[in-house]
Design a protein around this motif. Structure first.
Motif, PDB file in Angstrom:
ATOM      1  N   PRO A 166      21.577  23.725  15.738  1.00 48.78           N
ATOM      2  CA  PRO A 166      22.766  24.389  16.305  1.00 48.78           C
ATOM      3  C   PRO A 166      24.093  23.881  15.733  1.00 48.78           C
ATOM      4  N   CYS A 167      24.156  22.607  15.435  1.00 51.21           N
ATOM      5  CA  CYS A 167      25.415  22.051  14.923  1.00 51.21           C
ATOM      6  C   CYS A 167      25.727  22.573  13.521  1.00 51.21           C
ATOM      7  N   HIS A 168      24.697  23.081  12.830  1.00 53.72           N
ATOM      8  CA  HIS A 168      24.863  23.562  11.456  1.00 53.72           C
ATOM      9  C   HIS A 168      24.725  25.083  11.372  1.00 53.72           C
ATOM     10  N   GLY A 191      18.628  18.626  13.223  1.00 56.68           N
ATOM     11  CA  GLY A 191      19.352  18.926  14.473  1.00 56.68           C
ATOM     12  C   GLY A 191      19.022  17.832  15.481  1.00 56.68           C
ATOM     13  N   GLU A 192      20.016  17.070  15.851  1.00 58.00           N
ATOM     14  CA  GLU A 192      19.805  15.833  16.599  1.00 58.00           C
ATOM     15  C   GLU A 192      18.998  16.016  17.881  1.00 58.00           C
ATOM     16  N   VAL A 193      19.267  17.075  18.613  1.00 55.39           N
ATOM     17  CA  VAL A 193      18.716  17.146  19.962  1.00 55.39           C
ATOM     18  C   VAL A 193      17.273  17.666  19.979  1.00 55.39           C
ATOM     19  N   LEU A 194      16.924  18.535  19.051  1.00 54.94           N
ATOM     20  CA  LEU A 194      15.606  19.170  19.121  1.00 54.94           C
ATOM     21  C   LEU A 194      14.522  18.415  18.357  1.00 54.94           C
ATOM     22  N   GLY A 214      26.498  17.476   8.881  1.00 52.68           N
ATOM     23  CA  GLY A 214      27.395  16.774   9.804  1.00 52.68           C
ATOM     24  C   GLY A 214      26.660  16.169  10.986  1.00 52.68           C
ATOM     25  N   CYS A 215      25.582  16.807  11.433  1.00 58.80           N
ATOM     26  CA  CYS A 215      24.894  16.322  12.636  1.00 58.80           C
ATOM     27  C   CYS A 215      24.283  14.949  12.330  1.00 58.80           C
ATOM     28  N   ASP A 216      24.731  13.973  13.045  1.00 56.70           N
ATOM     29  CA  ASP A 216      24.295  12.568  13.009  1.00 56.70           C
ATOM     30  C   ASP A 216      23.630  12.069  11.717  1.00 56.70           C
ATOM     31  N   LYS A 217      22.295  12.109  11.647  1.00 57.36           N
ATOM     32  CA  LYS A 217      21.582  11.475  10.529  1.00 57.36           C
ATOM     33  C   LYS A 217      21.770  12.237   9.232  1.00 57.36           C
ATOM     34  N   GLY A 257      28.892  23.771  15.404  1.00 55.46           N
ATOM     35  CA  GLY A 257      29.667  22.588  15.032  1.00 55.46           C
ATOM     36  C   GLY A 257      29.051  21.361  15.669  1.00 55.46           C
ATOM     37  N   THR A 258      29.472  20.214  15.198  1.00 55.43           N
ATOM     38  CA  THR A 258      28.907  18.963  15.687  1.00 55.43           C
ATOM     39  C   THR A 258      29.533  18.572  17.029  1.00 55.43           C
ATOM     40  N   CYS A 259      28.944  17.588  17.689  1.00 56.87           N
ATOM     41  CA  CYS A 259      29.436  17.149  18.998  1.00 56.87           C
ATOM     42  C   CYS A 259      30.936  16.874  18.920  1.00 56.87           C
ATOM     43  N   ASN A 260      31.636  17.318  19.958  1.00 55.98           N
ATOM     44  CA  ASN A 260      33.108  17.232  19.906  1.00 55.98           C
ATOM     45  C   ASN A 260      33.656  15.931  20.499  1.00 55.98           C
ATOM     46  N   THR A 303      28.087  10.058  16.904  1.00 58.20           N
ATOM     47  CA  THR A 303      27.710   9.607  15.569  1.00 58.20           C
ATOM     48  C   THR A 303      28.143  10.593  14.495  1.00 58.20           C
ATOM     49  N   ALA A 304      28.104  11.882  14.803  1.00 58.41           N
ATOM     50  CA  ALA A 304      28.482  12.884  13.793  1.00 58.41           C
ATOM     51  C   ALA A 304      29.935  12.704  13.363  1.00 58.41           C
ATOM     52  N   SER A 305      30.855  12.720  14.318  1.00 62.51           N
ATOM     53  CA  SER A 305      32.267  12.579  13.956  1.00 62.51           C
ATOM     54  C   SER A 305      32.549  11.194  13.390  1.00 62.51           C
TER      55      SER A 305
HETATM   56 FE1  FES Z   1      24.494  17.582  16.385  1.00 64.78          FE
HETATM   57 FE2  FES Z   1      25.612  15.908  18.262  1.00 64.78          FE
HETATM   58  S1  FES Z   1      23.776  17.067  18.390  1.00 64.78           S
HETATM   59  S2  FES Z   1      26.257  16.374  16.266  1.00 64.78           S
END
Ligand code: FES
Length: 579
Positions: free
Chosen positions: A61-63, A93-96, A129-132, A201-204, A208-210
Motif C-alpha cells: 500500500p505504501c508504494h 510492504g511492512e504490514v502485510l 520508501g516503506c521501511d526495509k 505513501g509511507t507512514c506519516n 522507519t520509512a521517513s
Molecule cells: Fe509502509 Fe509504514 S507501513 S511505511
C-alpha cells in the motif's frame, strides 16, 4: 559555488555498450531481442541505459503510486537522452509481509545488486520508501556501484479523527491501549481503520520509512528536499521526473556511490537521524548501508557522531505533528540548516552539488514543527546505546520516545520466552506484575525471530492499562516499529538465541537500566551467569531448505547491521563475463 562534475564518459565507455556494441552473434542477439520489444536500434544504441528499480506491488500500500511515478521517471530519462527500462524488485510492504520484512531486507539487497550486475545497465533510479525497502535498495545499489539516485516514495497525507491528527502506526497502539482500558468502543475501533492511512505513501509519522528516506537525503542520495514531499503532491511527480533526468547526467559524469559516499556522508546521515528523532531501526540499517559503501560504522560511532544533537522535528512519535506538516515547514533542508555546524557541508550529493550548496536559501516556515535549537522537542536524543552484563555487544533505546521517569530504573524481571508465551500470559488477571516490573522478551532477534520482528514494544498488561499505566520498562532482542514509543530497550546483542545473557535471566532477577550512564545490567554475578550458561542449550530450529535457511546461516547480529556475512562490507564489483 558551482560544483558540478565534468563529463567523464564517452558513448563507447558506457557499460551497456559491452553488451550492445560488439559485432558478434551474442551482441547481435542482444540487439535483436531489444528490437523484438518494438524498440528502434537508435533508441538503445546511442544512449545510457537506465534501470528504474521499482518496488511497486498490488500488496504494498505504501508504494501503490510507484507504477505511476515510474512513468514520470521515464519521462525525465527520455528527455535527458537516456533509455529507461523498468525492473520490478521485491516489494516489502511492512504490514502485510510475514513473519517480518526484516527477514527479506537482505533478499531485496541481493536482488537489486544482481539485477544491476547481470543486465546492460549504466545507471539506476531506485523507487521505494516503506521501511526495509530503503536499506535494501541502497545496500544492493552500493554493492553494484553504478550511478544511482533514490526516489523516496513520500509520506501519506495527514488524516484526522475527532479533531485530532492521527498518524499511521503511532495511533494504532495508542487507540488499542485505550480500547483495552475500556475507553474506546468496538464500533469506534472499526471506524478508526479507515482513518489512519488516508492515501498511498509511507507512514506519516517519523517511523522507519521517513527516518530512512530523510537519512538517505542527508547522505546525498536523493535530490534536495525529496524525502518529505507527500506521495500525492504534484511536486512528488516533478521530483521523480527530475531524478530521471539527473541520472542520465550522473552516468556521463560517472558519479557512482564509491566516488562520493564516504565517512562525511555518514556523519550527515547520523546528524539528521538525531535531529529528526528517528527510528531505532536506523541504527541497524545505517551500519549495513555504510558497510556496503566502504564506511566502517559501529553503534559507538553513531552515538559519538550524534552526541548532543537535539531532536528538532516535532513529529510523532517524539513530537506531535506529521510528515505533511514537516514538508510545509521546509522539510529536511530547513532542519539541517539548524544543525549545520554538525554537518560536513562539503559532502557531494547526487545532484553534483555539495550539501552546503543545496542548503543555501533553505528556511524554516514553521518553528513549531521544526523547532529552533533553543527550544528542541527533546534534548534527550533519538538514540542511546546501552552496554552491561545483559548486553555485552550493545542495545539501544530511544530516549525521546520514552518516559523520563524510567530512564534510571531497577525492577524485577518478568520473562517471556517467545511471543507465543507473551500472548498467552500478558493479559492473565493473575499475572504477577506492576508498573515497576521489567517486561523481558527473548527469542526476538535475527536468529530467534527469525528475522528480528518488531515485537520490542511489548504490550502493557491489560490490568495495568485499566489502572492508567501507559509505559513500563521493556527489554528484548527484537526491534520496535519506528512509529511506536515507550521505554523499550531493543536490539540486545548478542541475542538470546545466540546464547546472549538475555537467554540466562529468570523471572524475579533484578534488572538495572541507567540511560544516562549507558548501562543495562542484571544483578547477577559473573559466576552465576556462567553457571546458568553451562545449562543453556541452543534452540533455533533451522529449516532444511530455502531462503530462511540461508538467512539463519549467515545473518549477523544487530550491532553488526544484520547483513549477511558474505555480503557485508565493501567488495570491488565483479562484472559478468560477456561471451
Ligand atoms: Fe509502509 Fe509504514 S507501513 S511505511
Amino acid at each position: 559555488m558551482e560544483a558540478r562534475s565534468k563529463v567523464k564518459k564517452r558513448l563507447e565507455d558506457l557499460r551497456s555498450q559491452r553488451w550492445l556494441a560488439p559485432d558478434n552473434t551474442r551482441s547481435f542477439a542482444h540487439r535483436q531481442r531489444l528490437q523484438q520489444m518494438g524498440l528502434r536500434r537508435e533508441e538503445f544504441m546511442s544512449r545510457p541505459v537506465i534501470a528504474i528499480v521499482n518496488t511497486w506491488s498490488d500488496l504494498s500500500p505504501c508504494h501503490a503510486h510507484l507504477r505511476e511515478r515510474a512513468e514520470a521517471v521515464k519521462r525525465g530519462i527520455l528527455q535527458a537522452g537516456g533509455m529507461p527500462f523498468e525492473l520490478p524488485a521485491m516489494s516489502l510492504g511492512e504490514v502485510l509481509v510475514k513473519p517480518t520484512t526484516m527477514l527479506y531486507r537482505n533478499f531485496l539487497a541481493m536482488e537489486v545488486e544482481e539485477l544491476l550486475r547481470s543486465l546492460p545497465i549504466d545507471g539506476a533510479v531506485l523507487l521505494g520508501g516503506c521501511d526495509k525497502t530503503v536499506p535494501g535498495l541502497l545496500m544492493g545499489a552500493f554493492s553494484a556501484n553504478l550511478p544511482c539516485i533514490f526516489v523516496p516514495a513520500g509520506p501519506m497525507l495527514n488524516d484526522r479523527y475527532r479533531g485530532e491528527k492521527v498518524g499511521a502506526g503511532t495511533h494504532t497502539r495508542k487507540f488499542w491501549d485505550e480500547k483495552q482500558a475500556g475507553h474506546l468502543s468496538g464500533k469506534e475501533w472499526i471506524v478508526l481503520e479507515s482513518h489512519m492511512s488516508r492515501t498511498p505513501g509511507t507512514c506519516n509519522t517519523m517511523g522507519t520509512a521517513s527516518t530512512m528516506t530523510l537519512i538517505a537525503e542527508a547522505m546525498g542520495l536523493t535530490l534536495p528536499n525529496a524525502a518529505s514531499i507527500p506521495a500525492m503532491d504534484s511536486a512528488h511527480t516533478r521530483m521523480a521526473s527530475e531524478s530521471g533526468a539527473r541520472i542520465v547526467e550522473m552516468v556521463w559524469e560517472d558519479l557512482k556511490p564509491s566516488s562520493f559516499f564516504n565517512e562525511k556522508s555518514v556523519l550527515n546521515g547520523v546528524a539528521a537521524y538525531m535531529a529528526i528523532g528517528g527510528s531505532t531501526n536506523a541504527a541497524i540499517h545505517l551500519i549495513a548501508i555504510a558497510g556496503r559503501g566502504n564506511v566502517s560504522l559501529t553503534l559507538d560511532d553513531i552515538q559519538r557522531l550524534g552526541k548532543g544533537v537535539p531532536v528538532l522535528a516535532n513529529v510523532l512519535p517524539s513530537g506531535s505533528n506529521l510528515m505533511e506538516d514537516f514538508y510545509y515547514a521546509g522539510g529536511l533542508p530547513a532542519l539541517l540548516r539548524r544543525v549545520h555546524d554538525r554537518l560536513s557541508l562539503n559532502s557531494m550529493t547526487v545532484n553534483g552539488r555539495t550539501l552546503g550548496d543545496n542548503l543555501e536559501g533553505a528556511q524554516c516556515e514553521d518553528d513549531e514543527v521544526v523547532r529552533p535549537l533553543a527550544r528542541p522537542v527533546s534534548e534527550a536524543g533519538a538514540l542511546a546505546v546501552l552496554r552491561g552484563n545483559l548486553a555485552p555487544a550493545g542495545a539501544v533505546i530511544k530516549p525521546s520516545g520514552a518516559s523520563g521517569k524510567f530512564s534510571k530504573h531497577s525492577g524485577r524481571a518478568l520473562v517471556f520466552d517467545s511471543m507465543v508465551d507473551l500472548n498467552a500470559r500478558i493479559n492473565d488477571p493473575e499475572l504477577d506484575v506492576d508498573e515497576n516490573t521489567v517486561l523481558v522478551l527473548r527469542n526476538g532477534g535475527p536468529l530467534g525471530g527469525p528475522g528480528m520482528p518488531e515485537w520490542g514494544n511489548l504490550p502493557i498488561p491489560k490490568k495495568l492499562l485499566e489502572k492508567g499505566v501507559r509505559d513500563m520498562v521493556r527489554i528484548s532482542d527484537a526491534r520496535m516499529s519506528g512509529t511506536h514509543y515507550g521505554t523499550c530497550v531493543l536490539h540486545v546483542a548478542p541475542e538470546s538465541a545466540a546464547g546472549g545473557p538475555l537467554a540466562l535471566i529468570r523471572t524475579g532477577d533484578v534488572i538495572d537500566l541507567d540511560v544516562a550512564a549507558g548501562r543495562l545490567d542484571v544483578q547477577l554475578s559473573d559466576e552465576e551467569l556462567e553457571q546458568r550458561r553451562s545449562q543453556w542449550k541452543p534452540d533455533v530450529k533451522k529449516p532444511p531448505r530455502g531462503y530462511t535457511k540461508l538467512f539463519l546461516e549467515h545473518v549477523t547480529q544487530a550491532n553488526e547491521g544484520c547483513d549477511f556475512d558474505f555480503l557485508a562490507g565493501w567488495h570491488e564489483p565483479v562484472e559478468p563475463p560477456i561471451y
